[in-house]
Scaffold this motif. Structure first.
Motif, PDB file in Angstrom:
ATOM      1  N   VAL B 237       0.825  -1.205   0.000  1.00  0.00           N
ATOM      2  CA  VAL B 237       0.000   0.000   0.000  1.00  0.00           C
ATOM      3  C   VAL B 237       0.858   1.253   0.000  1.00  0.00           C
ATOM      4  N   VAL B 238       1.888   1.233   0.839  1.00  0.00           N
ATOM      5  CA  VAL B 238       2.686   2.453   0.956  1.00  0.00           C
ATOM      6  C   VAL B 238       3.617   2.656  -0.227  1.00  0.00           C
ATOM      7  N   ALA B 239       3.937   1.573  -0.899  1.00  0.00           N
ATOM      8  CA  ALA B 239       4.945   1.656  -1.964  1.00  0.00           C
ATOM      9  C   ALA B 239       4.683   2.811  -2.915  1.00  0.00           C
ATOM     10  N   GLY B 240       3.501   2.901  -3.435  1.00  0.00           N
ATOM     11  CA  GLY B 240       3.262   3.901  -4.449  1.00  0.00           C
ATOM     12  C   GLY B 240       2.767   5.227  -3.938  1.00  0.00           C
ATOM     13  N   HIS B 241       2.517   5.322  -2.668  1.00  0.00           N
ATOM     14  CA  HIS B 241       1.847   6.534  -2.204  1.00  0.00           C
ATOM     15  C   HIS B 241       2.570   7.307  -1.118  1.00  0.00           C
ATOM     16  N   THR B 242       3.817   6.972  -0.880  1.00  0.00           N
ATOM     17  CA  THR B 242       4.525   7.718   0.156  1.00  0.00           C
ATOM     18  C   THR B 242       5.887   8.166  -0.338  1.00  0.00           C
ATOM     19  N   ASP B 243       6.394   9.172   0.366  1.00  0.00           N
ATOM     20  CA  ASP B 243       7.747   9.622   0.058  1.00  0.00           C
ATOM     21  C   ASP B 243       8.742   8.894   0.919  1.00  0.00           C
ATOM     22  N   GLU B 244       8.273   8.497   2.084  1.00  0.00           N
ATOM     23  CA  GLU B 244       9.185   7.929   3.051  1.00  0.00           C
ATOM     24  C   GLU B 244       8.459   6.831   3.802  1.00  0.00           C
ATOM     25  N   TYR B 249       8.413  -2.069  14.881  1.00  0.00           N
ATOM     26  CA  TYR B 249       8.262  -3.390  15.465  1.00  0.00           C
ATOM     27  C   TYR B 249       8.324  -3.259  16.983  1.00  0.00           C
ATOM     28  N   ALA B 250       7.362  -3.846  17.650  1.00  0.00           N
ATOM     29  CA  ALA B 250       7.323  -3.829  19.112  1.00  0.00           C
ATOM     30  C   ALA B 250       7.470  -2.425  19.689  1.00  0.00           C
ATOM     31  N   GLY B 251       6.800  -1.498  19.064  1.00  0.00           N
ATOM     32  CA  GLY B 251       6.790  -0.154  19.606  1.00  0.00           C
ATOM     33  C   GLY B 251       8.015   0.673  19.246  1.00  0.00           C
ATOM     34  N   ARG B 252       8.891   0.118  18.451  1.00  0.00           N
ATOM     35  CA  ARG B 252      10.086   0.880  18.095  1.00  0.00           C
ATOM     36  C   ARG B 252      10.216   1.031  16.595  1.00  0.00           C
ATOM     37  N   LEU B 253      10.942   2.081  16.250  1.00  0.00           N
ATOM     38  CA  LEU B 253      11.257   2.287  14.856  1.00  0.00           C
ATOM     39  C   LEU B 253      12.414   1.350  14.536  1.00  0.00           C
ATOM     40  N   VAL B 254      12.239   0.470  13.522  1.00  0.00           N
ATOM     41  CA  VAL B 254      13.347  -0.431  13.221  1.00  0.00           C
ATOM     42  C   VAL B 254      13.997  -0.132  11.878  1.00  0.00           C
ATOM     43  N   GLU B 255      13.303   0.564  11.004  1.00  0.00           N
ATOM     44  CA  GLU B 255      13.939   0.951   9.750  1.00  0.00           C
ATOM     45  C   GLU B 255      13.174   2.121   9.174  1.00  0.00           C
ATOM     46  N   LYS B 256      13.925   3.063   8.600  1.00  0.00           N
ATOM     47  CA  LYS B 256      13.262   4.214   8.022  1.00  0.00           C
ATOM     48  C   LYS B 256      14.086   4.679   6.847  1.00  0.00           C
ATOM     49  N   ALA B 257      13.368   4.952   5.730  1.00  0.00           N
ATOM     50  CA  ALA B 257      14.104   5.384   4.549  1.00  0.00           C
ATOM     51  C   ALA B 257      13.136   5.976   3.557  1.00  0.00           C
ATOM     52  N   PRO B 258      13.642   6.785   2.637  1.00  0.00           N
ATOM     53  CA  PRO B 258      12.776   7.222   1.542  1.00  0.00           C
ATOM     54  C   PRO B 258      12.259   5.973   0.821  1.00  0.00           C
ATOM     55  N   THR B 259      11.066   6.038   0.334  1.00  0.00           N
ATOM     56  CA  THR B 259      10.410   4.864  -0.194  1.00  0.00           C
ATOM     57  C   THR B 259      11.267   4.111  -1.212  1.00  0.00           C
ATOM     58  N   ALA B 264      14.625  -0.497  -2.683  1.00  0.00           N
ATOM     59  CA  ALA B 264      15.819  -0.894  -3.411  1.00  0.00           C
ATOM     60  C   ALA B 264      16.787  -1.629  -2.498  1.00  0.00           C
ATOM     61  N   ASN B 265      16.763  -1.271  -1.247  1.00  0.00           N
ATOM     62  CA  ASN B 265      17.858  -1.741  -0.415  1.00  0.00           C
ATOM     63  C   ASN B 265      17.398  -1.890   1.036  1.00  0.00           C
ATOM     64  N   MET B 266      16.464  -2.778   1.278  1.00  0.00           N
ATOM     65  CA  MET B 266      15.995  -2.873   2.662  1.00  0.00           C
ATOM     66  C   MET B 266      16.987  -3.620   3.504  1.00  0.00           C
ATOM     67  N   LYS B 267      17.096  -3.170   4.738  1.00  0.00           N
ATOM     68  CA  LYS B 267      18.144  -3.700   5.589  1.00  0.00           C
ATOM     69  C   LYS B 267      17.615  -4.690   6.611  1.00  0.00           C
ATOM     70  N   MET B 268      16.401  -4.473   7.042  1.00  0.00           N
ATOM     71  CA  MET B 268      15.900  -5.299   8.127  1.00  0.00           C
ATOM     72  C   MET B 268      15.318  -6.595   7.593  1.00  0.00           C
ATOM     73  N   PRO B 269      15.679  -7.698   8.181  1.00  0.00           N
ATOM     74  CA  PRO B 269      15.017  -8.948   7.787  1.00  0.00           C
ATOM     75  C   PRO B 269      13.510  -8.836   8.006  1.00  0.00           C
ATOM     76  N   TYR B 270      13.116  -8.071   9.018  1.00  0.00           N
ATOM     77  CA  TYR B 270      11.691  -7.913   9.308  1.00  0.00           C
ATOM     78  C   TYR B 270      10.984  -7.220   8.138  1.00  0.00           C
ATOM     79  N   THR B 271      11.610  -6.165   7.635  1.00  0.00           N
ATOM     80  CA  THR B 271      11.023  -5.444   6.516  1.00  0.00           C
ATOM     81  C   THR B 271      10.889  -6.370   5.310  1.00  0.00           C
TER      82      THR B 271
END
Lengths: 321, 386, 574, 340
Positions: B237-244, B249-259, B264-271
């Protein structure tokens, strides 16, 4: 339309059954005829007189025939007189009906006017000090029978300070509004106390449920104030059970507040009918029961229409079906 | 507030405030805990981010990851009772965390508003649509009943509802799911907010409608130059409609990046796992989905170390003992919290192992005809043989 | 004397029913020594003598000039609703209190205990008292404009003769006819010498209603509840169980009365509620026989209190003495019940010590009263147990008895106390049967009871008790009679008959005392107490006081009905 | 198919916590509620035990001061307890004041009434009668109401129509009127023989009173549960109607019924009191609370307040406890007090 017709048929059915059962039951109440004759003729009636009375009242006919006769009288409006007092029964009920109606309306209004805000606030601040206080008080009120409440109110407000007359003296609302209010104040409050408690609990539970709905969050996110939130958004969807229980109470209030009516010497439907039972004024009882049932059913029909106001879905469904 | 320009469909007040400069929203170390009989639920546990005007941020995570609480906590919608909230939220440079309810109400609906997940339950069932939309107009902009109604009509036109005249006097139950969500959007945008939270706005909707609604939100965003925070569990859902995108996960930010960077390059296994769990439209029906094994962590007693470690196929001892900090990746706006991110040598080795194993499994699965499985609302699989 | 029968002590609600039997007015001569207007302060009613009472806040009768106008609301103990036609009324105390303001009676009892003409100009017997000439007072008009004359008397007395209750009283009347020579005179012929006849015309049998209205109401039943008489007040409105209101009759023949513009009677059955109504200012005046209310009224200096004991009634327990198979046919059992009872205790516990213990049917101011009648007034449980044991030895089997009472709470206390005593005396089973008010009198009149709580026998002359005790009324169970207990005693019959024809006050007194002793010995009834009635009123209500009759005598208080007051000379501060 | 269920297949029990479902209870508050709850339960247990043991209350005879008869009668006072009884729970005996009625502490824990009977003992006997009357009535009413309600709610159709109309008929009679009617019906006023007014006409009257609301409640609940998946599942497995009604649906309704029945019982106790005030309750001298209160009201303002107020207080506390317990239970089972 079809809905209304069905309701009408239902109403007629219920009234017929209620009155028929009453007439059968009255016939089998022990000591019936004998007492009626004594009341009608005075002690010392000879057998011919007794015979005449029995015939006049149709007591020598079958239950069904008696019932049909009664229905005829009921519909034609020729209700006859009481055995003992020679009062027109129709007139007695014409007097009793407004008494009961006022009592019912006032006590319902008092109960609702108090219950709605308290329940809203209690539900909104669930478990707050206010809520606990209100809930405890409510339990107390639920546990106080009106034969205890009435004397206390009279002692406090009639005997110790003469704010209200005791016993109540009926005045028409338009004849003399102040006396009217004074006459109805204490009995209405007495009746309203347990009513209030019941309503408050029902509404509070429902409002708590409603406040957990998503649309309440939506409204909050709009920036709606607490008051508007409760009154405009939370109240109406929570009214279902309240309206239902208020409707059930109407029947009870029309004829069931005998104790209060007697204590305050108000001749409402209940008192007139119950005195009829005690005095073996059987025709009075029968008309009373029929009237009370009619009022109850009519008001319930109204209440059903209220549902449509509360919930547009009901209206929709009705319109279709 | 009467002096404010009426914004529906016109230039937004966000546009007029653009000049102020600085980010629209600046969240620093936001913590939101709930006291329950079971213990303290750490729903949001120290989240920081900023959002610029006109931008769209996606917050992604599984159920219970704290994303919804985060959005409501930012807005200040949570009940005060039994809630512990700390940190800072600067909205247009103003601290709004400890604002009294009265002040917050002035912001709600007017400057920030929210679209909820289920349009059926989020609309008042006993209030006409027109009145519901009009309510905030009258409240915040002081419109007359009549003007509010007219504006509501314009809003309904804006959100492309067919026969908007008719809708004004209808009730929510008389509308379809998509229309209801459009109404919700109209409602949320009525007063021209600068920030719109969309909390799973499409979850309850049909797939085809989902796209339309997301498009509509996107369109309105550009038209009104407002910022959008899109909360969802669905990376698609977010892929096409967000800038970032921000992954929680569990109440914490675990990864953040421009869309674009993230995909292109996700780092978290969770993501990555989240991404794999998106069903593809071209998959044959009844394809078994890739799910993330295990359950989301207990927020009362979160696991030691990396909170995702118990479910992570790549977890090592270190992950279970030491919580990873936020690490900046190649792209300067890309941060993540993982000791062994995607692409790291350890991760690559482990992936190969898993792929081989999976190959075998899939082969065995494909062989026998599996019973037809019709997911029901309760997710029970009822087969004929049962 | 009049008897109002009310079931025993404070019948709070009883009333409605009561009415049935009552209303006999009777007469008898023989005045009693004490006048009603004794105003000395009598402390508890138990003091000897039954002077009529006293007021806590004495009304200064003569000194203040009455002011006409105003309205009084009177709380009565029951709505003795009935057809308000004299011959059909079932008129207990409240009914009397109400209707006497509409109807005048032909005669009135005087405070000396004699009779005097009232609405009648005169009543003249022939030599052997078998014919009475009643002359109508001239110039009197009914409320509907009809003239009052001999024909009106004839019409009313003939109806009374046919009436069920009044008919029993007038059973000895042979004929009532208009004197062909004088349209103002009615001639009444009686079967046997009847000296006390005029006394009976001071009660229900003597109420005179408009003949025009009587005829009209024969056809139209609804008219029957709108009485038309010659009295000081004119019917205004009647609502069952709610109110009976009346307006001043400006043309009342006995000027300057009445003073009040209007009177409203409100039935409030519960005595405590009635007093609350006075305290709350809703009613201005009330009557009450409830010990509790009298007790608290004595301490209340804000209201007037008038206690009435003269010619008082007796509260007692009635026994059905001739019922087949009943243990009560045995004198030993009856007296055992008496020995087992402790009335003094009941007076304390129930009546707050307000009443005097009764030794027999006649209260202290009545002819025939004796302090010692042979009736066991003190509790003697051992004697009771001995008598019961004796009876049981002769009549094996379980000894059961049923005790009828009303729903009234104070009666219930009494009944439960009696139940306990009698069980202790040796009865195997004592059941209490609480009967609806409405059915109570009918039950008594039909004889469907064993033990019954009752109250009556006030009045002036033994003749008045004739219907209650004479064996001619000892009808079988199931037939209506006023001889509730079905007493069938030849000795008693002889005494009653002798009294009826006697003109000698000394002999009459002897007869009455003999009757009293007879009751004591036979234990036909269990005597309770002499009722005390109290009139409570607002301080601005003046009266009630006795007024002067046309021939100069002073009227007996409340026209001789215990618990009643006359309203025509009551007035209020404006 | 919506996408909601997709990523959480393994996690059906952990839906996203919606805002409103977030726990809002204060631990502290809860505990206070608990104290009240335990007090209520303790009182009810006390009342039940006392009611059962009312016959064996260890009274000691009064030191009779006034008239001896009073004392002897006090001993025989309770027809229900014909043994060599009574009183006193007196802390000390007042030798001066008469025994009728006796003050609390001087003459028993709650004093004695106008008949010299120990009010505490009678209040306990009254508890037994009031509880038996209301308890039996509500139990029988429950049985009928449940049966009718389930039949109406499950089968619908004509059975539903018939039952609905029947409940309407009963509701159209005002309750108190109905009970008076029933009680009067079984009255035998015109008999020379001892007329007994036993408990059962009153119980019957109250049963009639309690059936319609219970039927409505059960019907509404049955309809709701009949549409649940587990019922559908059971039905698809070929379960018989009886089994579905009594094994699948009934257990789910019971919690609601229990809390509702408690409230109903409180109402019936009040109704019985109302009848007693109109003189329509059980035969003398059998005590019920309503009768005791009514008996004492005359003396209320003459100083002997205890005759009325002691049973009134007992009644009030019991009703309060029952109501609170009902509330606790309904919260527990999360039922709404909807009678619709």
């Amino acid at each position: 339309m079809r809905y209304l017709l069905r309701r009408l048929a239902q109403t007629i059915f219920v009234v017929v059954v209620v009155t028929f059962l009453t007439s059968v039951a009255l016939r089998f109440i022990p000591g019936g005829n004998e007492v009626i004759i004594a009341l009608k003729t005075g002690p010392g009636a000879n057998p011919e007189q007794a015979e005449a009375v029995i015939h006049e009242l149709g007591l020598d006919r079958s239950v069904i025939a008696q019932y049909v006769m009664w229905v005829g009288d009921f519909v034609s409006g020729d209700w006859g007189q009481t055995f003992q007092t020679n009062q027109s029964i129709a007139t007695e009920f014409k007097r009793a009906l407004p008494v009961s109606a006022y009592l019912m309306v006032y006590s319902q209004v008092i109960a609702l006017v108090l219950a709605v805000p308290v329940a809203l606030l209690s539900a909104y601040r669930q478990n707050s000090r206010f809520d606990r206080l209100a809930s405890t008080a409510t339990f107390g009120m639920l546990s106080l029978p009106n034969f205890i409440v009435a004397p206390i109110l009279v002692l406090l407000f009639s005997v110790q300070r003469h704010w209200f007359p005791f016993p109540s003296i009926y005045h028409g609302l338009w004849d003399s509004p102040l006396d009217h209010i004074k006459a109805f104040a204490l009995p209405s409050i007495t009746i309203a106390i347990p009513l209030y408690a019941g309503y408050m609990r029902v509404l509070r539970a429902d409002v708590i449920g409603t406040l957990q709905s998503d649309f309440i969050t939506t409204a909050r996110a709009k920036g709606v104030s607490t008051g508007a939130l409760l009154l405009k958004h939370a109240l109406r969807p929570s009214l279902f059970s309240l309206v239902t229980s208020a409707a059930v109470q109407i029947g009870a209030l029309m004829g069931g507040v005998v104790i209060v009516e007697s204590y305050f010497s108000m001749n409402g439907m209940g008192r007139v009918t119950v005195e009829g039972i005690f005095k073996k004024e059987y025709t009075t009882v029968q008309y009373g029961v029929a009237l009370i049932a009619l009022v109850y059913l009519a008001v319930n029909l109204l209440v059903d229409l209220t549902y449509a106001w509360i919930d547009p879905r009901v209206r929709r469904a009705r319109a279709m079906g | 507030m009467t002096g404010r320009p009426l914004l529906a469909g016109g230039p937004t007040q966000a546009a007029t405030r653009q000049l102020d400069g600085g980010p629209l929203l600046e969240v620093t170390d936001l913590v939101t805990h709930f006291r329950t009989p079971r213990g303290l639920v750490r729903s949001v546990d120290g989240v920081s981010f900023t959002l610029d005007r006109g931008k769209a941020l996606g917050i992604v995570g599984e159920s219970g990851s704290g994303k919804t609480v985060l959005s409501r906590s930012i807005m200040g919608l949570l009940p005060k009772l039994n809630t512990e909230r700390s940190g800072s939220v600067l909205f247009e440079g103003r601290e709004i965390v400890d604002l009294p309810l009265k002040e917050r109400r002035r912001i709600w609906g007017a400057e920030m508003s929210m679209i909820f997940q289920d349009p059926m339950t989020s609309l008042n069932p006993v209030m006409r649509i027109g009145k519901q939309i009009g309510e905030s107009l009258r409240l915040h902009l002081g419109l007359s009943r009549r003007a509010a109604r007219e504006t509501a009509l314009r809003l309904l036109q804006d959100v492309r509802i067919p026969e908007p005249h008719k809708r004004l006097d209808q009730y929510a139950f008389e509308l379809s799911g998509g229309m209801r969500q459009r109404v919700m959007i109209a409602l949320a945008m009525a007063c021209g907010p600068t920030l719109l939270f969309a909390d799973e706005p499409t979850t309850a909707l049909d797939v085809t409608v989902q796209a339309q609604i997301l498009e509509l939100i996107g369109l309105q965003r550009t038209e009104r130059n407002m910022s959008v925070i899109l909360v969802t569990h669905d990376l698609g859902v977010v892929a096409g409609h967000t800038d970032e995108i921000m992954v929680m996960y569990a109440g914490r930010l675990v990864e953040k990046a421009p869309t674009k960077v993230l995909f292109a390059n996700m780092k978290m296994p969770y993501t990555e796992a989240l991404l794999h769990s998106i069903p593809k439209i071209d998959d044959p029906s009844h394809t078994r989905l890739n799910v993330i094994p295990g359950r989301p962590p207990d927020l009362v007693n979160p696991p030691a170390g990396c909170s995702f470690s118990p479910r992570c196929s790549f977890a090592q001892d270190r992950c279970r003992q030491e919580a990873p900090p936020l690490i900046t990746a190649e792209h300067p706006e890309h941060v993540y919290a993982c000791w062994y991110p995607v692409g790291s040598p350890h991760h690559r080795a482990r992936s190969a192992e898993l792929a081989a194993a999976a190959e075998g499994l899939v082969a065995r699965w494909r062989e026998p005809a599996r019973p037809t499985c019709a997911p029901t609302a309760t997710r029970f699989c009822v087969s004929k043989t049962w | 004397m009049k008897q109002s029968t009310r079931p025993s002590r404070r019948p709070a609600r009883i009333l409605a029913a009561l009415a049935i039997s009552v209303g006999l007015a009777a007469a008898a001569c023989g005045g009693d020594e004490e006048g009603t207007k004794d105003t000395t302060e009598t402390t508890p009613a138990t003091t000897d003598g039954g002077g009529s009472g006293t007021t806590a806040a004495p009304t200064t009768v003569a000194e203040v000039e009455p002011v006409p106008g105003g309205k009084v609301v009177f709380g009565v103990e029951a709505d003795t609703s009935s057809p308000w036609r004299p011959a059909e009324m079932l008129c207990a105390i409240s009914c009397q209190q109400v209707i006497r303001n509409i109807y005048d009676t032909l005669t009135m009892p005087t405070s000396e205990g004699n009779w005097a003409p009232y609405l009648a100009e005169s009543l003249v017997p022939n030599d052997d008292y078998t014919e009475w000439r009643i002359t109508a007072r001239s110039g009197v008009k009914f409320h509907d404009g009809t003239d009052f004359d001999g024909a009106a008397i004839v019409e009313n007395l003939n109806r009374a003769k046919r009436g069920t209750v009044t008919g029993a009283v007038l059973a000895a009347v042979d004929s009532v006819e208009l004197d062909p020579a004088d349209p103002m005179v009615a001639v009444v012929k009686v079967a046997a010498p009847w000296v006390a006849f005029p006394y009976h015309l001071s009660g229900q049998s003597g109420f005179i209603a408009s003949p025009t209205w009587l005829l009209a109401s024969d056809d139209d039943e609804t008219l029957r509840s709108k009485p038309v008489g010659t009295g000081p007040f004119v019917y205004d409105d009647y609502r069952v169980n709610e109110v009976f209101s009346m307006k001043r009759n400006p043309d009342y023949w006995n000027q300057p009365y009445p003073y009040l513009d209007s009177v409203e009677f409100r039935p409030i059955p519960d005595a405590l509620s009635r007093r609350d109504a006075l305290l709350s200012g809703t009613v201005d005046m009330l009557h009450s026989a409830n010990g509790q209310t009298i007790f608290s009224a004595r301490e209340d200096t804000d209201h007037n209190l008038l206690e009435l004991t003269a010619y008082g009634e007796t509260g007692y327990t009635l026994l059905h003495v001739t019922q087949e198979g009943s243990p009560l046919t045995d004198q030993r059992v009856r007296c055992a019940l008496a020995y087992a009872s402790d009335e003094g205790l009941l007076i304390e516990a129930v009546g707050m010590g307000m009443q005097q213990e009764a030794s027999g049917p006649f209260s202290p101011s009545q002819v025939g009263y004796l302090e010692e009648t042979g009736y066991p007034m003190d509790q003697d449980m051992a004697e009771a147990q001995r008598l019961i044991a004796e009876y049981k030895a002769e009549n094996p089997g379980t000894l059961k008895i049923s005790l009828a009472t009303t729903q009234d709470q104070t009666n219930a206390v009494t009944a439960q106390q009696q139940q306990q005593w009698w069980l202790e005396a040796g009865f195997d089973e004592v059941t209490i049967d609480q009967i609806d008010q409405a059915a109570y009198i009918a039950t008594a009149a039909f004889g469907n009871f064993q033990v019954f709580q009752w109250r009556n026998h006030g009045g002036f002359d033994l003749d008045e008790q004739y219907r209650w005790w004479h064996s001619s009324g000892a009808k079988p169970v199931g037939q209506l009679t006023l001889n509730f207990g079905r007493i069938d005693d030849a000795e008693l019959d002889a005494l009653l008959d002798e009294n009826r024809a006697s003109t000698d006050p000394v002999r009459k007194k002897e007869i009455a005392e003999e009757v009293n002793r007879l009751f004591g010995e036979q234990c036909y009834n269990l005597w309770g107490n002499y009722t005390v009635w109290a009139i409570m009123s607002d301080p601005d209500v003046h009266g009630p006081v006795p007024f002067e009759l046309p021939d100069g005598d002073e009227v007996a208080f409340g026209a001789g009905f215990h618990g009643n007051v006359y309203m025509m000379n009551v007035w209020v501060d404006q | 198919m919506s996408s909601t269920d997709v990523p959480v297949i393994d996690d059906p029990d952990a839906p996203e916590v919606p805002l409103a479902a977030l726990p809002t209870k204060k631990v502290k508050v809860r505990r206070r509620g608990r104290v009240a709850k335990w007090l209520a339960i303790a009182w009810l247990v006390f009342m039940t035990v006392s009611a059962i043991g009312a016959n064996s209350l260890p009274y000691i005879p009064h030191e009779c001061s006034g008239s001896t008869s009073t004392c002897s009668t006090a001993i025989k006072g309770d027809i229900l307890t014909k043994r060599e009884l009574p009183p006193s729970w007196a802390f000390w005996v007042d030798p001066v004041n008469p025994v009728l009625p006796g003050k609390p502490t001087h003459h028993g824990l709650m004093g004695t009434d106008s008949n010299g009977r120990d009010i505490f003992a009678r209040a306990m006997l009254g508890a037994r009668n009031s509880l038996i009357i209301a308890g039996l009535a509500i139990t029988i009413g429950l049985a009928f109401g449940t049966l009718l309600g389930m039949v109406a709610g499950y089968f619908r159709g004509w059975a539903d129509t018939v039952i609905e109309n029947l409940t309407n008929v009963m509701l159209a009679f005002p309750p108190l009127l109905l009970t008076i009617f029933v009680v009067t019906f079984f009255n035998k006023p015109d008999t020379a023989e001892a007329a007994q007014r036993p408990l059962w006409p009153i119980i019957l009257a109250l049963v009639v009173l309690s059936i319609p609301p219970l039927t409505r409640l059960v019907r509404a609940n049955t309809i709701a549960y009949a549409q649940r998946d587990f019922v559908t599942a059971a039905r698809s497995l070929g379960a018989k109607r009886g089994r579905i009604l009594f094994r699948e649906i009934l257990p789910n309704i019971v919690p609601t019924l229990v809390s509702f029945a408690l409230t109903g019982m409180a109402l019936l106790i009040i109704a019985e009191g109302g009848l007693a005030f109109l003189g329509q309750s059980v035969e003398l001298p059998i005590p019920t609370w309503g009768k005791m209160i009514a008996e004492g009201k005359e003396k209320l303002r003459a100083g002997a307040w205890w005759i009325s107020l002691m049973p009134a207080a007992t009644m009030f506390l019991t009703l309060l406890s029952i109501n609170m317990l009902g509330d606790v239970l309904s919260q527990r089972f999360n039922t709404r007090e909807a009678i619709a």
